[in-house]
Scaffold this motif. Structure first.
Motif, PDB file in Angstrom:
ATOM      1  N   LEU A  54       0.846  -1.203   0.000  1.00  0.00           N
ATOM      2  CA  LEU A  54       0.000   0.000   0.000  1.00  0.00           C
ATOM      3  C   LEU A  54       0.880   1.251   0.000  1.00  0.00           C
ATOM      4  N   ALA A  55       1.919   1.231   0.825  1.00  0.00           N
ATOM      5  CA  ALA A  55       2.809   2.396   0.932  1.00  0.00           C
ATOM      6  C   ALA A  55       3.411   2.742  -0.430  1.00  0.00           C
ATOM      7  N   PRO A 109      10.236  -1.060  13.744  1.00  0.00           N
ATOM      8  CA  PRO A 109      10.435  -0.378  12.455  1.00  0.00           C
ATOM      9  C   PRO A 109      10.818  -1.370  11.363  1.00  0.00           C
ATOM     10  N   VAL A 110      10.479  -1.049  10.115  1.00  0.00           N
ATOM     11  CA  VAL A 110      10.918  -1.885   8.990  1.00  0.00           C
ATOM     12  C   VAL A 110      12.406  -1.635   8.766  1.00  0.00           C
ATOM     13  N   GLN A 132       2.385  11.075   1.782  1.00  0.00           N
ATOM     14  CA  GLN A 132       3.515  10.863   2.691  1.00  0.00           C
ATOM     15  C   GLN A 132       3.196   9.678   3.580  1.00  0.00           C
ATOM     16  N   VAL A 133       4.123   8.760   3.656  1.00  0.00           N
ATOM     17  CA  VAL A 133       3.867   7.502   4.368  1.00  0.00           C
ATOM     18  C   VAL A 133       4.355   7.559   5.819  1.00  0.00           C
ATOM     19  N   ASP A 186      13.815   3.692   3.719  1.00  0.00           N
ATOM     20  CA  ASP A 186      14.372   4.705   2.803  1.00  0.00           C
ATOM     21  C   ASP A 186      13.597   4.715   1.490  1.00  0.00           C
ATOM     22  N   GLU A 187      13.318   3.509   0.988  1.00  0.00           N
ATOM     23  CA  GLU A 187      12.593   3.410  -0.297  1.00  0.00           C
ATOM     24  C   GLU A 187      11.239   4.114  -0.203  1.00  0.00           C
ATOM     25  N   LEU A 188      10.573   3.920   0.934  1.00  0.00           N
ATOM     26  CA  LEU A 188       9.212   4.456   1.094  1.00  0.00           C
ATOM     27  C   LEU A 188       9.201   5.854   1.720  1.00  0.00           C
ATOM     28  N   GLU A 189      10.390   6.303   2.111  1.00  0.00           N
ATOM     29  CA  GLU A 189      10.508   7.574   2.845  1.00  0.00           C
ATOM     30  C   GLU A 189       9.464   7.613   3.959  1.00  0.00           C
TER      31      GLU A 189
END
Ligand code: DGY
Length: 328
Positions: A165-166, A183-184, A175-176, A190-193
Motif C-alpha cells: 500500500l505504501a 520499524p521496517v 507521505q507515508v 528509505d525506499e518508502l521515505e
C-alpha cells in the motif's frame, strides 16, 4: 507405484480450474455451492478427511478438534488471515495449519488504495447521482471531495500488504507514516521515505488517512477502540481491509454520524456478514463485501498455494506455509 492420494475435503467453492487440479492430484470432495459449509458438515469433515481446505467462513475451534479423527493431518486455509483457526490447539494435536501468504498482497493493496480514493473523492456518491439521473449540469461546488496528493497516510501494520500500500500511496504523492511492532528495515524505510511511530495514539492524531493492515490477534482486538478513534482529526478518513474486529465498529459509526471524522472505506466488519446498522445510509461510508483479494489472479494463486502445501505433505515433506505458533 505412485504416492497414495490424500483425502481432501473442501469447505469452499474455488475457481473451476483450481478445483480440477485438486481432483487430479488428490482424492478431493469439492464443495460446489457458494454458501459456507454448514457446521455439521464441517465437523463431519474433521472426522473423515486427511486434509480440510478451510476459509474464513469456518470456525476451526475446540469443538472442531474434538470432532477430528486420528486421520486429520492438515488444515489448509484458503486465505492469509487465520484468526478463525485455533492454531495452538491444532499444533497440540499434531495437526499442521497452512495459509496462503504473499499471493494476495498486491490485490489487497490495490483495493485499499482504491477505497482511499473512493472515499476522498466521493466515487460512490457521485456515481449514485448519475445512476439516479440527477446529473444536470457541471458546477464548481458540486461533489467537492478532498485531494489525496500531499496528504499523510498512517498505516497500522507494516507487513507485506502495508508495504505494498505504501508503494502505491507514494506514487499518488502521499507521505507515508506507519505504526508497527518494530520499524521496517532501513532499506524499506528509505525506499518508502516512511516515518515510524512507536506510539499509535501520536500517529492517529496527526494523519489525514488511516489504513488498517495488521492481522487480527488477541492484541489487535479493538486496537482502535472508542478512545483511540476519538483521536482522529475531523477531516480524517479511515480504511480497513484487514479484519473488522480491529476497530470498534459501533464507536466508528457513531463518530461518522457525529461528523467527527470525514469518511470510512470498509471491506471487513466486526460481526461480518452483519454490519452495524448505524453505518447504513451514511453517504461518507463506502462499504464493500470483503472482496479485497477477489481477483481471478489472486484466487487462482491462492488455490495454487493451497495445492502446493497439500502436495508437499502428500509427497512426505513439510508444507512451506505452515503457521507456527511462535509466529503468532
Ligand atoms: C484473507 O486471505 O485473509 C482474506 O481476508 C480472506 O480470508
Amino acid at each position: 507405484m505412485g504416492t497414495k492420494k490424500l483425502n481432501v475435503v473442501m469447505t469452499v467453492k474455488l475457481p473451476d480450474g483450481v478445483e480440477t487440479r485438486f481432483r487430479e492430484l488428490f482424492n478431493t470432495t469439492l464443495w460446489l455451492t457458494k454458501e459456507p459449509m454448514p457446521r455439521e458438515k464441517l465437523l463431519e469433515a474433521a472426522a473423515t478427511a486427511e486434509v480440510v481446505v478451510s476459509s474464513i467462513n469456518d470456525r476451526i475451534d475446540e469443538d472442531f478438534f474434538a470432532a477430528a479423527g486420528e486421520q486429520l493431518k492438515m488444515i489448509a486455509n484458503f486465505g492469509v488471515g487465520h484468526d478463525h483457526i485455533d492454531v495452538a490447539k491444532a499444533v497440540e494435536k499434531g495437526i499442521i495449519v497452512t495459509n496462503t501468504p504473499g499471493v494476495l498482497t498486491e490485490d489487497t493493496a490495490e483495493m485499499t488504495m482504491g477505497l482511499i480514493i473512493a472515499v476522498a473523492r466521493r466515487f460512490v456518491e457521485g456515481a449514485g447521482t448519475v445512476q439516479r439521473g440527477e446529473f444536470s449540469a457541471w458546477s464548481p461546488t458540486f461533489m467537492m471531495g478532498r485531494r489525496i496528493y500531499g496528504k499523510r497516510l498512517g498505516i497500522v501494520g507494516m507487513g507485506r500488504i502495508g508495504q505494498a500500500l505504501a508503494r502505491r500511496a507514494r506514487a499518488f504523492g502521499m507521505q507515508v507514516h506507519y505504526h508497527n511492532r518494530k520499524p521496517v528495515s532501513p532499506r524499506i524505510s528509505d525506499e518508502l521515505e516512511a516515518t515510524y511511530w512507536d506510539d499509535l495514539d501520536q500517529m492517529l492524531a496527526r494523519m489525514d488517512v488511516i489504513s488498517i493492515n495488521c492481522p487480527r490477534t488477541p492484541e489487535t482486538y479493538h486496537l482502535l477502540n472508542a478512545e483511540r478513534l476519538a483521536l482522529l482529526q475531523p477531516h480524517a478518513i479511515l480504511v480497513n481491509t484487514a479484519r473488522g474486529q480491529i476497530v470498534d465498529e459501533d464507536a466508528l459509526a457513531q463518530l461518522l454520524k457525529d461528523h467527527k471524522i470525514a469518511g470510512v472505506g470498509l471491506d471487513v466488519y466486526e460481526r461480518a456478514p452483519a454490519i452495524a446498522p448505524a453505518l447504513f445510509g451514511l453517504p461518507n461510508a463506502v462499504m464493500l463485501p470483503h472482496m479485497a483479494s477477489s481477483t481471478i489472479e489472486a484466487r487462482t494463486d491462492m488455490g495454487d498455494r493451497v495445492i502446493l502445501n497439500i502436495k508437499t505433505l502428500q509427497d512426505g515433506h513439510r508444507p512451506p506455509d505452515r503457521i507456527i505458533p511462535a509466529m503468532l
